[in-house]
Every structure is written in C-alpha cells, then in structure tokens.
Design a protein around this motif. Structure first.
Motif, PDB file in Angstrom:
ATOM      1  N   VAL A  25      -9.038  22.193 109.027  1.00 47.26           N
ATOM      2  CA  VAL A  25      -9.834  21.109 109.137  1.00 47.26           C
ATOM      3  C   VAL A  25      -9.310  20.196 108.624  1.00 47.26           C
ATOM      4  CG1 VAL A  25     -12.200  19.842 108.663  1.00 47.26           C
ATOM      5  CG2 VAL A  25     -12.453  21.876 109.192  1.00 47.26           C
ATOM      6  N   ALA A  80      -6.171  19.646 109.697  1.00 48.81           N
ATOM      7  CA  ALA A  80      -6.076  18.192 111.185  1.00 48.81           C
ATOM      8  C   ALA A  80      -6.431  16.624 111.107  1.00 48.81           C
ATOM      9  CB  ALA A  80      -7.796  18.311 112.094  1.00 48.81           C
ATOM     10  N   ALA A 112      -4.955  13.121 112.456  1.00 50.42           N
ATOM     11  CA  ALA A 112      -5.546  11.901 112.471  1.00 50.42           C
ATOM     12  C   ALA A 112      -5.679  10.840 111.995  1.00 50.42           C
ATOM     13  CB  ALA A 112      -6.664  12.056 112.720  1.00 50.42           C
ATOM     14  N   ALA A 115      -3.550  12.437 117.635  1.00 53.60           N
ATOM     15  CA  ALA A 115      -5.301  12.649 117.718  1.00 53.60           C
ATOM     16  C   ALA A 115      -5.166  14.378 118.958  1.00 53.60           C
ATOM     17  CB  ALA A 115      -5.671  11.595 118.855  1.00 53.60           C
ATOM     18  N   VAL A 116      -3.695  14.208 119.477  1.00 52.13           N
ATOM     19  CA  VAL A 116      -3.508  15.480 120.789  1.00 52.13           C
ATOM     20  C   VAL A 116      -3.438  16.873 119.433  1.00 52.13           C
ATOM     21  CG1 VAL A 116      -2.797  16.599 122.443  1.00 52.13           C
ATOM     22  CG2 VAL A 116      -3.011  14.365 122.685  1.00 52.13           C
ATOM     23  N   ALA A 122      -4.150  17.036 116.478  1.00 48.33           N
ATOM     24  CA  ALA A 122      -5.059  17.010 115.572  1.00 48.33           C
ATOM     25  C   ALA A 122      -5.766  18.161 116.650  1.00 48.33           C
ATOM     26  CB  ALA A 122      -5.569  16.022 114.946  1.00 48.33           C
ATOM     27  N   ALA A 123      -6.233  17.928 117.636  1.00 54.21           N
ATOM     28  CA  ALA A 123      -7.820  18.457 118.088  1.00 54.21           C
ATOM     29  C   ALA A 123      -6.825  19.694 118.151  1.00 54.21           C
ATOM     30  CB  ALA A 123      -7.549  18.013 119.301  1.00 54.21           C
ATOM     31  N   LEU A 124      -5.521  20.375 118.847  1.00 54.75           N
ATOM     32  CA  LEU A 124      -4.970  21.472 118.478  1.00 54.75           C
ATOM     33  C   LEU A 124      -5.361  22.169 117.026  1.00 54.75           C
ATOM     34  CD1 LEU A 124      -2.100  21.010 120.418  1.00 54.75           C
ATOM     35  CD2 LEU A 124      -4.316  22.218 121.610  1.00 54.75           C
ATOM     36  N   LEU A 162      -7.717  22.213 114.950  1.00 52.56           N
ATOM     37  CA  LEU A 162      -9.307  22.329 115.376  1.00 52.56           C
ATOM     38  C   LEU A 162      -9.354  23.397 116.021  1.00 52.56           C
ATOM     39  CD1 LEU A 162     -10.837  18.645 114.742  1.00 52.56           C
ATOM     40  CD2 LEU A 162     -10.332  20.369 113.253  1.00 52.56           C
ATOM     41  N   LEU A 163      -8.058  23.620 117.192  1.00 57.17           N
ATOM     42  CA  LEU A 163      -9.197  24.669 117.825  1.00 57.17           C
ATOM     43  C   LEU A 163      -8.591  25.663 117.533  1.00 57.17           C
ATOM     44  CD1 LEU A 163      -9.363  26.151 120.872  1.00 57.17           C
ATOM     45  CD2 LEU A 163      -7.057  24.990 121.397  1.00 57.17           C
TER      46      LEU A 163
END
Length: 482
Positions: free
Chosen positions: A342, A345, A349, A452-453, A455-457, A459-460
């Motif tokens: 977390v 990420a 970001a 941003a992409v 960071a989302a990965l 979090l996945l």
C-alpha cells in the motif's frame, strides 16, 4: 568440535558468517545486471558496435540468468545448495575476468553469458542456504538482509558504474568483481555447509531442463524486445514460448522427480504470494527504467545529479529491509507485506504526479516513500514463499523467486515503456517513440499515466496477499478441525 558441542554464540556467529558470504555474491550478481548500462555508450564507441549490437552486453546476462535459474535451483536440491553456490561464485568470477580481458564484442558477449551462468547458480541457491541455516525465529530478518542486497545491487549499478567509468576504463566495471569473487569463494570454503548431505538423491529431470530453457528464452526475449514495438516475429516468439510452457507442464506431470514442483504451485497461497512478488518487481522494473528519463529529460537535471537523486531508493531500502525482516519474525509476514504494498503504491502515485518543475527534495521524498514500501514488502514476501515448501525443495523455491524477479522487471520495462509512449502518442494524435518527439508536457502526462497504472497493479498485489493470508488461515483451521 562437533555441532552439538558448539556454544549458542558460536552457532549464531556461524549462521551470520554464512549470511555475509551469501550477500556478498548476491550483491555482485544483481549489481552486474544493471552496472553495464551506464558504460554502454563508451563501450559502443571503443568496440565499434551498433546500438543494437551493444545492447546484447546487457541483455545476454539477464537472458542466461532467466533461462537457467530453475535448472540450477533443482540441481541445488539434488547436489547440495552450498556446493552449487560456490560453483556459481567461481564461474561468475571467471566470467568477470574474461569480460575485463575481452577486446572484441563477440568475446565480451560470450564472457557475459559465462557471468550469467555463475550468477544464476548463486542466486538460485542463496535463499535456500539462508533458510536452511537460520532458525525460523531469525529467518525473516536474514531473508530481509538478502532482499535488501538484491535491491541495492539493482539500484546501485548505475551509480557505481558511473563513478568507475569516470575514473577508469570501462573494463573496470567487470575487473572489480574478480578480487571480491576470490575473497567470497575463499570465505565460502570456511563458512558454508559444504560437507552437508544434499537434500535428495533423486535423478535429475533432464527432459524438463531441455524444455524449460528454450521456454524461458522465448518468453523473456519476446517480453524484452516488445519494448521497442510489437512485430509479427516477436508475436510468433511469444506464441512459441506459450506452447513450450504447455509442453513443459505435460513433461513435469509425467516426471518422477520433476524440475518444478507443480504441486507447490497448486497451493493458492503460494501462487498468490508469487503473483504479488511479480507485480511488485514489474513496478520496480518500470519505475527504475523511467525515472532517469524523468529526471534528466523532463526535469533537466545533470546526469551526475540524477544519479545522486536515484540513490535515495537503495539507501531507503538498506534501512528498511532488515527492519522489515525482523518485524515479520515478531508479528508475522502478512501485515508487513500488505502495509509495504500500500505504501509502495502511494509512493509510485506521488512520484508519478510530480511536475517537471518540481524541486529535488520533493523528488527524493517521493522516492523514499517508494523505498519504504517495497523494502517493507520484499523480505516478508520472500519468507512466505520460502516457508511454503519443504526443506528438500528450498532450491526450487529460491530459483523461482529469482525467475519471478527477472521476469517481473523485464515485463515492467516493456510495459512501462509502452504505457509512457503509448499515452503520449494518444494525446498527440501521432506515434511517439522518444522524449524528443513529444516534449516535457506530453512526457509528464505519459509519465503520470504509466505510474498510475503500476500503482494500481501494486494494489492488486496487495489484494493477492490478503487473499493468500485468508486462504492460509482457512486451510489451517481445516487441518486443526480434522
């Protein structure tokens, strides 16, 4: 004196001596995956090579590591991890000497392949050795130190390489490994458990090895070279890699002593923790590759200043990594993994949203948040993976970690490049392949999108870690109830 006759302090000192021996080689091998990049322009000029040809000096090292690391991991389980680690140190040192003596591009590429073989043998067995010699109460801290030196090697390469080539000829980036390798090998003769019996006497899976090497070569090359744009040839290579992967699964299912323990991969927690690791290192690969362009091209920082700024990440990880391992020994691995992903990420970001007019302290702050996050995640995640297999399969698990790390970073470089320039092209309404094609404003938009992409990965990956923990608890309760 027998092991039983040794005092607790002597046994403890022995385990930390093993760790010191392991991390010295671990640092060298990961350092050499990134140190050459800074010297490539000089080497290209002196060796009279094209841009495509000179890139093979960097590519062949990672290519050989990826293709052979699973084979060496299994050999470590069969022949003895410490013995294979020492062979890797010797081979890596020999390859470094040959690189430093090479006056021809072809010879240099061949010598880099020898280096890659040595690095693969060492990194396939290093975590297995540490897991064997350290008790469970100290394992997280020890693996945290190993993970820290992996990251330090990857991040410090450009900085150390830049200093060396500024003062000495380019051969120095290879020759510096020779005395360190010799000392590491001699130390290993005294510290490593070379006389211990191998984990198994089962036959080696030759068929699996024959299939896995071209499989990994195909997948790695297709992922790596797609960074320059997809082509029909690369698509065909990727398809061949997928076909070989299917064949490999069939071969392994029929093998009496398989190269890869497919039963371990059937464990959902084990597989999910590997997925989290893959996503983390994909983000590491993408950010490590794109940040120098942001600092130098977009922000206009001199290369020396940019290199100094980039040291914020390895310095941060050097502080956080061992702490994360010790923390996981006390409270368990799941909470540090989740918190680390977390935070990582958030750091990605924050850094991706920085304007090109930003001041250096703000850049360093964003990178330190990234370092805190990934440093907090890596050691506990390694401990989760290594603790999921039996003692006889530690070499396999360690080699799988190395392979996932290499493939994740390769996919990150490819994906990060595609996202950055793809987004710039969409906004500009025309194909863009470099910073010069788009300028600072477009680059900033593409940089923001790519970060941003990823960071989302990441979090996945946190979601995968949380699911793995829940499934592990459920399985534990089921066993307790039975």
């Amino acid at each position: 004196m027998t092991e039983a006759g040794k005092s607790v302090s002597e046994r403890r000192a022995g385990t930390w001596a093993v760790l010191l021996t392991v991390v010295a080689m671990t640092f060298m091998s990961t350092l050499d995956s990134s140190i050459v990049n800074i010297a490539l322009p000089i080497m290209q000029d002196e060796l009279h090579a094209t841009a495509t040809q000179i890139q093979w000096i960097s590519t062949v090292y990672l290519l050989v590591c990826c293709a052979t690391v699973l084979v060496f991991g299994r050999l470590g389980d069969v022949l003895g991890k410490a013995r294979l680690f020492q062979a890797g140190v010797a081979l890596f040192t020999l390859g470094s000497l040959l690189c430093g003596l090479s006056a021809d591009l072809t010879l240099l590429i061949a010598a880099r392949a020898v280096q890659g073989l040595g690095a693969a043998a060492a990194t396939a067995t290093n975590m297995g050795i540490v897991t064997e010699v350290f008790p469970a109460s100290q394992r997280g801290r020890a693996l945290g130190i190993v993970a820290t030196f992996v990251s330090l090697g990857l991040m410090c390469g450009p900085t150390i390489g830049g200093v060396l080539v500024a003062v000495f000829p380019w051969e120095s980036i290879f020759l510096i490994n020779v005395p360190i390798g010799i000392v590491s090998f001699l130390a290993g003769l005294r510290t490593l458990p070379l006389g211990s019996a191998p984990g198994e006497r089962e036959p080696f899976d030759l068929r699996g090895a024959v299939v896995v090497v071209p499989m990994v070569l195909s997948l790695y090359c297709s992922l790596t070279f797609m960074a320059t744009g997809p082509t029909p040839e690369l698509a065909a290579l990727l398809a061949a890699g997928i076909a070989l992967l299917t064949l490999f699964v069939v071969v392994e299912r029929r093998a009496s002593a398989p190269l890869v323990q497919l039963d371990a991969l059937k464990s959902a927690p084990f597989a999910l923790n590997l997925v989290a690791m893959l996503l983390n290192f994909a983000a590491v690969g993408a950010t490590e590759y794109l940040l120098p362009f942001f600092l130098q091209d977009a922000c206009g920082l001199p290369s020396a200043v940019a290199g100094l700024v980039l040291t914020a990440i390895p310095v941060g990880m050097a502080v956080v990594g061992p702490f994360a391992g010790s923390l996981s020994d006390r409270i368990g691995c799941t909470a540090p993994c989740l918190a680390g992903l977390v935070i990582y990420a958030a750091g990605i970001a924050i850094t991706g949203a920085l304007p090109v007019t930003v001041q250096v302290p703000a850049i360093v702050a964003g990178m330190l948040v990234m370092a805190l996050g990934t440093g907090l995640f890596q050691a506990p995640n390694n401990s989760l993976v290594m603790g999921s297999v039996g003692r006889e399969h530690l070499g396999f698990a360690g080699s799988l970690i190395s392979l996932v790390r290499y493939l994740g970073m390769s996919a990150g470089v490819t994906g990060g490049t595609a996202l950055l320039y793809g987004r710039m092209g969409v906004l500009a309404g025309r194909p863009i392949a470099s910073f010069a094609d788009g300028g600072a404003e477009l680059f900033q938009q593409g940089f923001l999108f790519a970060f941003a992409v990823f960071a989302a990965l990441v979090l996945l990956g946190a979601a995968a870690t949380l699911l793995a923990a829940r499934l592990s608890r459920r399985a534990h309760r089921a066993r307790a109830g039975a």
